[in-house]
Scaffold this motif. Structure first.
Motif, PDB file in Angstrom:
ATOM      1  N   CYS A  50       0.853  -1.193   0.000  1.00 49.20           N
ATOM      2  CA  CYS A  50       0.000   0.000   0.000  1.00 49.20           C
ATOM      3  C   CYS A  50       0.880   1.231   0.000  1.00 49.20           C
ATOM      4  N   GLY A  51       0.253   2.380  -0.270  1.00 54.20           N
ATOM      5  CA  GLY A  51       0.978   3.636  -0.249  1.00 54.20           C
ATOM      6  C   GLY A  51       1.233   4.121   1.164  1.00 54.20           C
ATOM      7  N   ILE A  52       1.818   5.312   1.261  1.00 57.03           N
ATOM      8  CA  ILE A  52       2.195   5.899   2.541  1.00 57.03           C
ATOM      9  C   ILE A  52       1.374   7.170   2.777  1.00 57.03           C
ATOM     10  N   SER A  53       0.908   7.342   4.013  1.00 56.38           N
ATOM     11  CA  SER A  53       0.164   8.534   4.398  1.00 56.38           C
ATOM     12  C   SER A  53       0.944   9.325   5.445  1.00 56.38           C
ATOM     13  N   PHE A  54       0.698  10.634   5.468  1.00 56.29           N
ATOM     14  CA  PHE A  54       1.382  11.544   6.383  1.00 56.29           C
ATOM     15  C   PHE A  54       0.343  12.155   7.333  1.00 56.29           C
ATOM     16  N   PHE A  55       0.686  12.212   8.613  1.00 49.89           N
ATOM     17  CA  PHE A  55      -0.249  12.660   9.633  1.00 49.89           C
ATOM     18  C   PHE A  55       0.407  13.702  10.544  1.00 49.89           C
ATOM     19  N   ALA A  56      -0.432  14.531  11.155  1.00 49.02           N
ATOM     20  CA  ALA A  56       0.053  15.500  12.143  1.00 49.02           C
ATOM     21  C   ALA A  56      -1.118  15.934  13.005  1.00 49.02           C
ATOM     22  N   THR A  57      -0.801  16.471  14.173  1.00 51.31           N
ATOM     23  CA  THR A  57      -1.849  17.043  15.011  1.00 51.31           C
ATOM     24  C   THR A  57      -2.405  18.289  14.322  1.00 51.31           C
ATOM     25  N   PHE A  80       4.310  12.506  10.891  1.00 48.53           N
ATOM     26  CA  PHE A  80       4.804  11.133  10.856  1.00 48.53           C
ATOM     27  C   PHE A  80       4.074  10.357   9.765  1.00 48.53           C
ATOM     28  N   VAL A  81       4.600   9.182   9.452  1.00 45.81           N
ATOM     29  CA  VAL A  81       4.057   8.380   8.352  1.00 45.81           C
ATOM     30  C   VAL A  81       3.514   7.058   8.869  1.00 45.81           C
ATOM     31  N   ALA A  82       2.605   6.485   8.068  1.00 49.19           N
ATOM     32  CA  ALA A  82       2.055   5.158   8.359  1.00 49.19           C
ATOM     33  C   ALA A  82       1.502   4.605   7.053  1.00 49.19           C
ATOM     34  N   PRO A  83       1.383   3.273   6.945  1.00 48.90           N
ATOM     35  CA  PRO A  83       0.794   2.685   5.742  1.00 48.90           C
ATOM     36  C   PRO A  83      -0.627   3.214   5.522  1.00 48.90           C
ATOM     37  N   SER A  84      -0.958   3.531   4.274  1.00 52.04           N
ATOM     38  CA  SER A  84      -2.271   4.105   3.972  1.00 52.04           C
ATOM     39  C   SER A  84      -3.413   3.164   4.318  1.00 52.04           C
ATOM     40  N   VAL A  85      -3.157   1.872   4.327  1.00 49.24           N
ATOM     41  CA  VAL A  85      -4.216   0.903   4.595  1.00 49.24           C
ATOM     42  C   VAL A  85      -4.778   1.041   6.013  1.00 49.24           C
ATOM     43  N   ILE A  86      -4.016   1.673   6.913  1.00 46.02           N
ATOM     44  CA  ILE A  86      -4.508   1.880   8.288  1.00 46.02           C
ATOM     45  C   ILE A  86      -4.705   3.359   8.583  1.00 46.02           C
ATOM     46  N   ALA A  87      -4.888   4.197   7.556  1.00 47.43           N
ATOM     47  CA  ALA A  87      -4.997   5.646   7.739  1.00 47.43           C
ATOM     48  C   ALA A  87      -6.166   6.014   8.651  1.00 47.43           C
ATOM     49  N   GLN A 134      -1.214  11.790   1.127  1.00 48.60           N
ATOM     50  CA  GLN A 134      -0.718  10.437   0.923  1.00 48.60           C
ATOM     51  C   GLN A 134      -0.203  10.287  -0.495  1.00 48.60           C
ATOM     52  N   THR A 135       0.654   9.295  -0.683  1.00 51.12           N
ATOM     53  CA  THR A 135       1.226   9.042  -1.997  1.00 51.12           C
ATOM     54  C   THR A 135       1.341   7.542  -2.237  1.00 51.12           C
ATOM     55  N   ASP A 136       1.092   7.144  -3.469  1.00 47.04           N
ATOM     56  CA  ASP A 136       1.308   5.758  -3.873  1.00 47.04           C
ATOM     57  C   ASP A 136       2.648   5.601  -4.572  1.00 47.04           C
TER      58      ASP A 136
END
Length: 298
Positions: free
Chosen positions: A167-174, A241-248, A262-264
């Motif tokens: 899966c792709g990668i997603s980026f998260f922040a508060t 921070f990053v995490a797999p998009s499948v658990i976004a 997010q990016t694939d």
């Protein structure tokens, strides 16, 4: 030949921290336990304990021996449990090794389908570095290893890798951190405080190449082999921070953070490594089918 009763006394003393507490647990005298451990040390030709003041501490040889003893008696307990069960109550033992770089949320979602099998399954999970897990897989201490990379070609170990999905990668922040970033993605990452996976992860190199291709220069303020610790820092507002998009969706709900983008173009892959080319263990079958038909197909 190794005397397993003597080894058991050593193991109990090491776990309890003293001969007095070991006596209480084993219902034996201090002289009996001390004498048997001394015989074990004579047989092995090394000291397993040393006196430091009034305390009893493990020597270097004792620290080396302890994890082996723990594994031996853990397996013994599992064997006893299996053999004592009535035929209609016997469980299928499923021993899973998990590479320490694989996100725990992914591991849970991969293993969850084994809980729905018609046969009763008893799962044991052990997290460690990939090479140590593969060594245990080779001698059948494990049934399967979950990793973010296939079987390394340089290891002289027989094993077969099955790709569970990617899966792709997603980026998260508060919300507070997100409001300070550029509104457009991926420009939001330029000069942003960033928490990234450590050097041992496969996705780390892919992320760095993508940053270079996009001409992005985030400020890397933390590197983490443990993805849960990275998310905890991200939750505190330390950075993106990053995490797999499948658990976004799960990451946003659990950590109270916002999806930045997010990016694939950067993918994270997951593999099941076994010693058998044709999978027979029902637990491995459940994991591979669940991953391909549900988790990574959504």
């Amino acid at each position: 030949m190794l005397n397993y009763r003597q080894l058991h006394y050593f193991w109990v003393v090491a776990r309890t921290g003293s001969i007095v507490r070991a006596c209480e647990q084993l219902s034996l005298t201090a002289q009996t336990i001390s004498g048997q451990i001394s015989l074990l040390e004579q047989t092995l030709g090394v000291d397993l304990f040393q006196r430091v003041g009034r305390q009893l501490e493990l020597t270097e040889a004792g620290r080396l021996a302890l994890p082996y003893a723990e594994q031996m008696f853990q397996l013994g307990n599992e064997l006893e449990t299996v053999l004592r069960s009535r035929p209609d109550e016997q469980q299928i033992l499923f021993r899973i090794g998990v590479a320490d770089v694989v996100p725990k949320s992914i591991v849970y979602r991969l293993i969850a389908p084994t809980m729905e099998l018609s046969e009763p399954v008893r799962i044991t999970c052990r997290e460690d570095k990939l090479e140590r897990l593969l060594a245990d897989l080779a001698i059948q201490r494990l049934d399967m290893v979950v990793s973010d990379s296939p079987m390394p070609p340089h290891l002289d170990i027989r094993g077969y890798s099955q790709k569970l999905g990617e899966c792709g990668i997603s980026f998260f922040a508060t919300e507070e951190v997100a409001q300070r970033l550029h509104p457009d993605f991926p420009q939001a990452l330029n000069d942003a405080p960033l928490l990234i996976p450590g050097q041992d992860t496969v996705v780390r190199g892919r992320l760095m190449r993508w940053f270079a291709e996009q001409k992005l220069r985030p400020r890397i303020i933390g590197e983490f082999d443990d993805s849960a610790l990275m998310k905890a820092f991200g939750q505190s507002g330390s950075g993106v921070f990053v995490a797999p998009s499948v658990i976004a969706d799960e990451v946003q709900a659990q950590y109270g953070v916002r999806l930045i983008g997010q990016t694939d173009a950067v993918t994270e892959s997951f593999y099941a490594i076994t010693v058998e080319r044709k999978v027979r263990h029902p637990g491995v079958v459940a994991i591979t089918e669940g991953a391909r038909n549900k988790l990574f197909s959504e």
